[in-house]
Write an enzyme that holds these catalytic residues in place. Structure first.
Site, mmCIF file in Angstrom:
data_model
loop_
_atom_site.group_PDB
_atom_site.id
_atom_site.type_symbol
_atom_site.label_atom_id
_atom_site.label_comp_id
_atom_site.label_asym_id
_atom_site.label_seq_id
_atom_site.Cartn_x
_atom_site.Cartn_y
_atom_site.Cartn_z
ATOM 1 N N LYS A 73 0.844 -1.197 0.000
ATOM 2 C CA LYS A 73 0.000 0.000 0.000
ATOM 3 C C LYS A 73 0.879 1.246 0.000
ATOM 4 O O LYS A 73 1.506 1.586 0.996
ATOM 5 C CB LYS A 73 -0.928 0.057 1.212
ATOM 6 C CG LYS A 73 -1.996 1.145 0.985
ATOM 7 C CD LYS A 73 -2.540 1.766 2.245
ATOM 8 C CE LYS A 73 -1.889 3.054 2.658
ATOM 9 N NZ LYS A 73 -1.945 4.184 1.745
ATOM 10 N N GLU A 91 9.115 1.307 10.959
ATOM 11 C CA GLU A 91 10.198 2.256 10.683
ATOM 12 C C GLU A 91 9.588 3.635 10.834
ATOM 13 O O GLU A 91 8.799 4.052 9.989
ATOM 14 C CB GLU A 91 10.610 2.024 9.225
ATOM 15 C CG GLU A 91 12.039 2.215 8.952
ATOM 16 C CD GLU A 91 12.845 1.274 9.769
ATOM 17 O OE1 GLU A 91 13.455 1.778 10.729
ATOM 18 O OE2 GLU A 91 12.862 0.082 9.480
ATOM 19 N N CYS A 106 13.428 10.643 7.322
ATOM 20 C CA CYS A 106 13.417 10.181 8.714
ATOM 21 C C CYS A 106 14.817 10.203 9.315
ATOM 22 O O CYS A 106 14.968 10.266 10.519
ATOM 23 C CB CYS A 106 12.802 8.796 8.804
ATOM 24 S SG CYS A 106 13.521 7.630 7.657
ATOM 25 N N GLU A 115 9.888 15.987 15.613
ATOM 26 C CA GLU A 115 10.327 15.825 14.232
ATOM 27 C C GLU A 115 9.582 16.843 13.370
ATOM 28 O O GLU A 115 8.357 16.925 13.423
ATOM 29 C CB GLU A 115 9.999 14.412 13.743
ATOM 30 C CG GLU A 115 10.474 14.156 12.331
ATOM 31 C CD GLU A 115 10.089 12.777 11.809
ATOM 32 O OE1 GLU A 115 8.953 12.350 12.013
ATOM 33 O OE2 GLU A 115 10.952 12.138 11.186
HETATM 34 P P1 NAP Z 1 1.752 8.380 7.759
HETATM 35 O O1 NAP Z 1 0.448 9.050 7.901
HETATM 36 O O2 NAP Z 1 2.250 7.542 8.872
HETATM 37 O O3 NAP Z 1 1.704 7.535 6.404
HETATM 38 C C1 NAP Z 1 2.561 6.456 6.060
HETATM 39 C C2 NAP Z 1 1.721 5.382 5.357
HETATM 40 O O4 NAP Z 1 0.743 4.864 6.270
HETATM 41 C C3 NAP Z 1 0.925 5.899 4.160
HETATM 42 O O5 NAP Z 1 0.833 4.882 3.189
HETATM 43 C C4 NAP Z 1 -0.425 6.179 4.784
HETATM 44 O O6 NAP Z 1 -1.461 6.225 3.859
HETATM 45 C C5 NAP Z 1 -0.552 4.991 5.709
HETATM 46 N N1 NAP Z 1 -1.540 5.154 6.768
HETATM 47 C C6 NAP Z 1 -2.085 6.304 7.249
HETATM 48 N N2 NAP Z 1 -2.986 6.022 8.216
HETATM 49 C C7 NAP Z 1 -3.027 4.666 8.338
HETATM 50 C C8 NAP Z 1 -3.752 3.758 9.168
HETATM 51 N N3 NAP Z 1 -4.636 4.192 10.062
HETATM 52 N N4 NAP Z 1 -3.521 2.438 9.029
HETATM 53 C C9 NAP Z 1 -2.617 1.986 8.142
HETATM 54 N N5 NAP Z 1 -1.905 2.790 7.315
HETATM 55 C C10 NAP Z 1 -2.103 4.118 7.421
HETATM 56 O O7 NAP Z 1 2.836 9.430 7.441
HETATM 57 P P2 NAP Z 1 2.613 10.675 6.466
HETATM 58 O O8 NAP Z 1 1.235 11.241 6.580
HETATM 59 O O9 NAP Z 1 3.054 10.229 5.125
HETATM 60 O O10 NAP Z 1 3.626 11.690 7.092
HETATM 61 C C11 NAP Z 1 3.386 12.190 8.400
HETATM 62 C C12 NAP Z 1 4.626 12.087 9.254
HETATM 63 O O11 NAP Z 1 5.160 10.758 9.266
HETATM 64 C C13 NAP Z 1 5.788 12.909 8.751
HETATM 65 O O12 NAP Z 1 5.615 14.258 9.006
HETATM 66 C C14 NAP Z 1 6.906 12.243 9.515
HETATM 67 O O13 NAP Z 1 6.877 12.646 10.847
HETATM 68 C C15 NAP Z 1 6.563 10.786 9.423
HETATM 69 N N6 NAP Z 1 7.206 10.057 8.333
HETATM 70 C C16 NAP Z 1 8.289 9.258 8.611
HETATM 71 C C17 NAP Z 1 8.883 8.536 7.596
HETATM 72 C C18 NAP Z 1 10.062 7.629 7.828
HETATM 73 O O14 NAP Z 1 10.657 7.193 6.854
HETATM 74 N N7 NAP Z 1 10.417 7.271 9.051
HETATM 75 C C19 NAP Z 1 8.371 8.639 6.310
HETATM 76 C C20 NAP Z 1 7.248 9.454 6.061
HETATM 77 C C21 NAP Z 1 6.690 10.132 7.097
HETATM 78 P P3 NAP Z 1 -2.023 7.651 3.340
HETATM 79 O O15 NAP Z 1 -0.931 8.263 2.564
HETATM 80 O O16 NAP Z 1 -3.167 7.263 2.488
HETATM 81 O O17 NAP Z 1 -2.393 8.444 4.555
#
Ligand code: NAP
Ligand code: MG
Length: 477
Positions: free
Chosen positions: A175, A250, A284, A381
């Site tokens: 996904k 991660e 990250c 972060e």
């Molecule tokens: P996120 O909301 O955690 O999204 C990551 C993935 O999880 C996306 O595919 C997202 O889908 C999915 N997701 C969202 N809600 C979910 C749920 N309830 N159950 C299962 N999967 C779900 O992260 P983001 O919105 O992309 O970014 C927000 C923050 O995450 C960033 O500001 C940063 O702090 C952190 N981040 C960390 C990393 C890393 O590599 N460690 C990478 C990206 C982001 P959707 O896109 O459809 O919401």
């Protein structure tokens, strides 16, 4: 450039069901819509997982290791042939500079190559148990793995979850993030064109709330491998606990970059801006908290700021561009809220803080000084092009501050004193560290976090372990 993939990839082909809801993708550099991508519903999740399970049970699980190796090598070659297509999709959907996008596409191909080779080199042990007889372990696949990936490095992260999972004999439902489905869909298409059997890798774009939840709670999913925010990671772990699914997470980071006066600190000042601003800070592993020994603090900051001002921020389709826009208007607003807080707290802006491009979701690389240890910009972060730099006097106090963060993903240490380097490496609570370098990701080495930065490891042989069950067998002698 090849066609933009806009449908779910199920059972080895694009599923062109007409009445699915669609998500509009907007190019972050131009703010113009350019594609309408189908969004999966929970019913799609169910059929995708069921058919992945059949593909696992009836073929992929028991395929001869040599055959699996052959197919994964073919996938790697196919990805290499399409590096340019993948890179252009990544540039359009998330504004990534084209040179970085090409490197990341090639990295994905290398990941498949590494795990193609790993299939025939990863196995169990024989154990000399005390009662005699023969004892040995088997490494067996787990079943269907859900891989949920973010938008910051969409293609390489999809590859570094899918490749080891497939190499270990699992099937995968991938996904992608809503903002970046295209390169994941391309991966599905190319992998099957290279010979991966239908159903072995399914790609389901769709919202985290709908598709993510349905995947994580599906009874046939036996492991969830996630990269993203700590908040969603926590929710996934809670949901997975109901039927004790395996999880690897991660998550976020607030990684330190520690510069001692005895180091080649001029090189550190020259190279450190890209350790936090690369990918426009949406990384990250970004070294977003700098600790600089007080005796060199002023000249260090001066050089760091000068190097930051030289970064080429602009059109991601230009070869020379180092920093593109942020991924979305919403992500930029989140970062600007942090900057507003920094202003309120009286922090100094050594550079940046504004928007100097009229179009596109750009934000200038920003260097903050005089940030209090209790301020949001110090503790949380930011996930944007912002660094905080602080002086330190003694090693012990500095290390206490480094480890006060709930995160522990990566970090850098700059020193030419070997015993200090080893002492600090042992003391920093972090899964990935580099000395006199900013490098965090190596295909062959484990990648992951301590504390709230995660659980489990991607990459290297550690990832193969994470995608297998360990079975012990005793045969009476
Ligand atoms: P996120 O909301 O955690 O999204 C990551 C993935 O999880 C996306 O595919 C997202 O889908 C999915 N997701 C969202 N809600 C979910 C749920 N309830 N159950 C299962 N999967 C779900 O992260 P983001 O919105 O992309 O970014 C927000 C923050 O995450 C960033 O500001 C940063 O702090 C952190 N981040 C960390 C990393 C890393 O590599 N460690 C990478 C990206 C982001 P959707 O896109 O459809 O919401
Ligand atoms: Mg989110």
């Amino acid at each position: 450039m090849s066609a933009i993939p806009t449908d779910l990839f199920l059972d080895g082909r694009f599923s062109s069901e007409l009445n699915r809801r669609r998500t509009t993708l907007i190019n972050p550099a131009t703010e113009e819509p350019f594609a309408e991508v189908a969004a999966a519903e929970p019913a799609d999740v169910d059929s995708a997982v069921e058919s992945a399970h059949r593909a696992w049970e009836t073929g992929w699980r028991d395929l001869a290791p040599g055959k699996r190796t052959e197919i994964l090598f073919a996938v790697s070659r196919k990805l290499r042939e399409h590096v340019e297509d993948i890179a252009q999709l990544e540039r359009q959907q998330m504004g990534k500079p084209i040179a970085d996008a090409r490197d990341e596409a090639a990295l994905g191909a290398r990941v498949f190559e590494y795990y193609a080779g790993a299939v025939t080199k990863f196995g169990g042990q024989t154990i000399p148990v005390s009662r005699g007889g023969l004892d040995f372990t088997l490494r067996q696949s787990i079943g269907v793995v859900a891989a949920i990936v973010p938008w910051n490095f969409p293609f390489p992260i999809a590859c570094w979850k899918a490749a080891p999972a497939l190499a270990a004999g699992n099937c995968v439902v991938l996904k992608p993030a809503s903002l970046s489905p295209l390169t994941a869909l391309k991966l599905g298409e190319l992998a099957h064109a290279a010979g991966l059997p239908p159903g072995v890798l399914q790609v389901l774009p769709g919202s985290g709330a709908a598709v993510g939840d349905a995947l994580v709670t599906h009874p046939r999913i036996r492991k969830v491998s996630f990269t993203g925010s700590t908040e969603v990671g926590r929710r996934i772990m809670e949901l997975a606990a109901r039927d004790l699914k395996r999880v690897s997470l991660e998550l976020g980071g607030k990684s330190p970059n520690i510069v001692f006066a005895d180091s080649d600190w001029k090189r550190a000042a020259e190279t450190s801006p890209m350790s936090v601003f690369a990918n426009t800070g949406q990384d990250c592993c970004a070294r977003s908290r700098m600790f600089v020994e007080r005796t060199i603090f002023e000249p260090f900051v001066e050089q760091f700021v000068a190097a930051t001002r030289k970064l080429v921020v602009g059109d991601p389709s230009q070869e020379s561009t180092q920093l593109g826009p942020m991924v979305s208007a919403a992500q930029r607003l989140l970062v600007e809220e942090f900057l507003a807080d920094a202003r309120k707290q009286g922090s100094a802006f050594a550079c940046g803080g504004g928007r100097s491009h009229p179009r596109g979701w750009y934000l200038d690389p920003t260097v903050l000084l005089d940030v209090g240890l209790a301020d949001r910009c110090w503790r949380e972060e930011i996930f944007g092009p912002v660094v905080v730099i602080t002086p330190f006097d003694d090693e012990v106090t500095m290390l206490n501050e480094v480890n006060a963060s709930p995160y522990g993903l990566s970090g850098s240490i700059w020193t030419n004193d070997l015993s200090r380097a080893l002492r600090v490496v042992r003391a920093v609570e972090s899964g990935v560290l580099s000395v006199n370098s900013h490098s965090s990701v190596h295909v062959e080495a484990p990648f992951g976090g301590f504390k709230q930065s995660g659980l489990g490891r991607d990459l290297g042989m550690a990832a193969m372990e994470g995608y297998t069950e360990l079975k012990n067998v005793y045969v009476a002698g």
